[in-house]
Write a protein that holds these residues in place. Structure first.
Motif, PDB file in Angstrom:
ATOM      1  N   SER A  13      37.138  15.696 -17.559  1.00  0.00           N
ATOM      2  CA  SER A  13      36.314  16.852 -17.926  1.00  0.00           C
ATOM      3  C   SER A  13      36.246  17.868 -16.792  1.00  0.00           C
ATOM      4  N   GLN A  14      36.148  17.384 -15.567  1.00  0.00           N
ATOM      5  CA  GLN A  14      36.097  18.289 -14.415  1.00  0.00           C
ATOM      6  C   GLN A  14      37.421  19.043 -14.250  1.00  0.00           C
ATOM      7  N   ALA A  15      38.526  18.343 -14.437  1.00  0.00           N
ATOM      8  CA  ALA A  15      39.841  19.003 -14.346  1.00  0.00           C
ATOM      9  C   ALA A  15      39.981  20.050 -15.451  1.00  0.00           C
ATOM     10  N   LEU A  16      39.539  19.708 -16.645  1.00  0.00           N
ATOM     11  CA  LEU A  16      39.590  20.637 -17.773  1.00  0.00           C
ATOM     12  C   LEU A  16      38.724  21.860 -17.502  1.00  0.00           C
ATOM     13  N   LEU A  17      37.493  21.644 -17.079  1.00  0.00           N
ATOM     14  CA  LEU A  17      36.584  22.743 -16.786  1.00  0.00           C
ATOM     15  C   LEU A  17      37.148  23.646 -15.696  1.00  0.00           C
ATOM     16  N   SER A  18      37.670  23.058 -14.641  1.00  0.00           N
ATOM     17  CA  SER A  18      38.226  23.850 -13.533  1.00  0.00           C
ATOM     18  C   SER A  18      39.348  24.761 -14.014  1.00  0.00           C
ATOM     19  N   ARG A  19      40.236  24.216 -14.824  1.00  0.00           N
ATOM     20  CA  ARG A  19      41.369  25.016 -15.316  1.00  0.00           C
ATOM     21  C   ARG A  19      40.907  26.113 -16.270  1.00  0.00           C
ATOM     22  N   LEU A  20      40.009  25.754 -17.203  1.00  0.00           N
ATOM     23  CA  LEU A  20      39.483  26.752 -18.128  1.00  0.00           C
ATOM     24  C   LEU A  20      38.813  27.894 -17.360  1.00  0.00           C
ATOM     25  N   LEU A  21      37.955  27.561 -16.417  1.00  0.00           N
ATOM     26  CA  LEU A  21      37.254  28.588 -15.643  1.00  0.00           C
ATOM     27  C   LEU A  21      38.222  29.456 -14.845  1.00  0.00           C
ATOM     28  N   ALA A  22      39.195  28.838 -14.212  1.00  0.00           N
ATOM     29  CA  ALA A  22      40.156  29.608 -13.411  1.00  0.00           C
ATOM     30  C   ALA A  22      40.894  30.621 -14.275  1.00  0.00           C
ATOM     31  N   GLU A  23      41.352  30.190 -15.429  1.00  0.00           N
ATOM     32  CA  GLU A  23      42.114  31.084 -16.302  1.00  0.00           C
ATOM     33  C   GLU A  23      41.223  32.172 -16.900  1.00  0.00           C
ATOM     34  N   LEU A  24      40.035  31.796 -17.356  1.00  0.00           N
ATOM     35  CA  LEU A  24      39.122  32.773 -17.950  1.00  0.00           C
ATOM     36  C   LEU A  24      38.621  33.779 -16.914  1.00  0.00           C
ATOM     37  N   GLU A  25      38.308  33.311 -15.721  1.00  0.00           N
ATOM     38  CA  GLU A  25      37.819  34.214 -14.679  1.00  0.00           C
ATOM     39  C   GLU A  25      38.906  35.161 -14.183  1.00  0.00           C
ATOM     40  N   SER A  26      40.171  34.782 -14.386  1.00  0.00           N
ATOM     41  CA  SER A  26      41.265  35.688 -14.009  1.00  0.00           C
ATOM     42  C   SER A  26      41.553  36.697 -15.120  1.00  0.00           C
ATOM     43  N   GLY A  27      40.787  36.609 -16.223  1.00  0.00           N
ATOM     44  CA  GLY A  27      40.920  37.578 -17.306  1.00  0.00           C
ATOM     45  C   GLY A  27      41.956  37.232 -18.355  1.00  0.00           C
ATOM     46  N   LYS A  28      42.465  36.017 -18.325  1.00  0.00           N
ATOM     47  CA  LYS A  28      43.495  35.629 -19.297  1.00  0.00           C
ATOM     48  C   LYS A  28      42.876  35.237 -20.636  1.00  0.00           C
ATOM     49  N   ARG A  29      43.680  35.428 -21.696  1.00  0.00           N
ATOM     50  CA  ARG A  29      43.300  34.978 -23.041  1.00  0.00           C
ATOM     51  C   ARG A  29      43.711  33.510 -23.159  1.00  0.00           C
ATOM     52  N   VAL A  30      42.720  32.648 -23.354  1.00  0.00           N
ATOM     53  CA  VAL A  30      42.940  31.201 -23.337  1.00  0.00           C
ATOM     54  C   VAL A  30      42.687  30.615 -24.727  1.00  0.00           C
ATOM     55  N   LEU A  31      43.646  29.830 -25.183  1.00  0.00           N
ATOM     56  CA  LEU A  31      43.485  29.038 -26.388  1.00  0.00           C
ATOM     57  C   LEU A  31      43.218  27.605 -25.941  1.00  0.00           C
ATOM     58  N   TRP A  32      42.047  27.089 -26.296  1.00  0.00           N
ATOM     59  CA  TRP A  32      41.662  25.724 -25.958  1.00  0.00           C
ATOM     60  C   TRP A  32      41.717  24.914 -27.249  1.00  0.00           C
ATOM     61  N   ILE A  33      42.639  23.970 -27.295  1.00  0.00           N
ATOM     62  CA  ILE A  33      42.808  23.128 -28.471  1.00  0.00           C
ATOM     63  C   ILE A  33      42.109  21.805 -28.193  1.00  0.00           C
ATOM     64  N   VAL A  34      41.094  21.516 -28.998  1.00  0.00           N
ATOM     65  CA  VAL A  34      40.286  20.319 -28.774  1.00  0.00           C
ATOM     66  C   VAL A  34      40.517  19.310 -29.895  1.00  0.00           C
ATOM     67  N   SER A  35      40.266  18.056 -29.586  1.00  0.00           N
ATOM     68  CA  SER A  35      40.365  17.029 -30.620  1.00  0.00           C
ATOM     69  C   SER A  35      38.987  16.418 -30.850  1.00  0.00           C
ATOM     70  N   GLY A  36      38.878  15.667 -31.906  1.00  0.00           N
ATOM     71  CA  GLY A  36      37.602  15.062 -32.263  1.00  0.00           C
ATOM     72  C   GLY A  36      37.428  13.716 -31.615  1.00  0.00           C
ATOM     73  N   GLY A  37      36.691  12.871 -32.285  1.00  0.00           N
ATOM     74  CA  GLY A  37      36.477  11.506 -31.807  1.00  0.00           C
ATOM     75  C   GLY A  37      35.804  11.452 -30.453  1.00  0.00           C
ATOM     76  N   SER A  38      36.381  10.686 -29.546  1.00  0.00           N
ATOM     77  CA  SER A  38      35.786  10.480 -28.229  1.00  0.00           C
ATOM     78  C   SER A  38      35.780  11.741 -27.373  1.00  0.00           C
ATOM     79  N   ASN A  39      36.508  12.775 -27.775  1.00  0.00           N
ATOM     80  CA  ASN A  39      36.537  14.019 -27.008  1.00  0.00           C
ATOM     81  C   ASN A  39      35.383  14.961 -27.322  1.00  0.00           C
ATOM     82  N   ILE A  40      34.652  14.712 -28.381  1.00  0.00           N
ATOM     83  CA  ILE A  40      33.600  15.646 -28.799  1.00  0.00           C
ATOM     84  C   ILE A  40      32.553  15.843 -27.705  1.00  0.00           C
TER      85      ILE A  40
END
Length: 131
Positions: A13-40
């Motif tokens: 989760s920390q690795a995911l958050l770090s990458r999402l934040l880095a890309e979003l804060e740099s102004g990029k358009r990010v598509l985050w594809i999530v799955s269900g189950g244990s990932n919710i």
């Protein structure tokens, strides 16, 4: 492509958050594809840590869904919402659409996926296989 394998939910989760934040804060358009189950739970926790000021660049789409009427209790999308997934400025795209049979739902999903892939500058997929 970067692949991060983690058996530890917090570490992943920390690795995911770090990458999402880095890309979003740099102004990029990010598509985050999530799955269900244990990932919710992990998805909800990560989303709560993404500031609303950068959410406009984020689109969230499911990688897997359980077919049925929108909002049915086994729907991964509905389970995400019921678990507290809140988006201030991000786009959250449901997979299920009322009135579509399974084949039409699959076709609509394929069209949506292609359209969102073409819009995104960065695609991040969060997948899991049980514990």
């Amino acid at each position: 492509m970067q692949f991060i394998l983690s058996n530890d939910t917090l570490e992943g989760s920390q690795a995911l958050l770090s990458r999402l934040l880095a890309e979003l804060e740099s102004g990029k358009r990010v598509l985050w594809i999530v799955s269900g189950g244990s990932n919710i739970t992990a998805s909800v926790t990560v989303m709560k840590q993404i500031p609303s000021r950068v959410q406009a660049g984020l689109t969230i789409l499911l990688s897997d869904e359980r077919y049925g009427p929108s909002g049915h209790p086994d729907s991964n999308f509905q389970q995400l919402l019921d678990s507290g997934l809140a988006v201030a400025g991000a786009r959250l795209i449901p997979t299920l659409q009322d009135g579509l049979d399974l084949a039409a739902t699959a076709a609509a999903y394929a069209t949506t996926l292609q359209a969102e892939f073409s819009k995104a500058e960065v695609i991040i997929s969060q997948l899991g296989i049980g514990a």
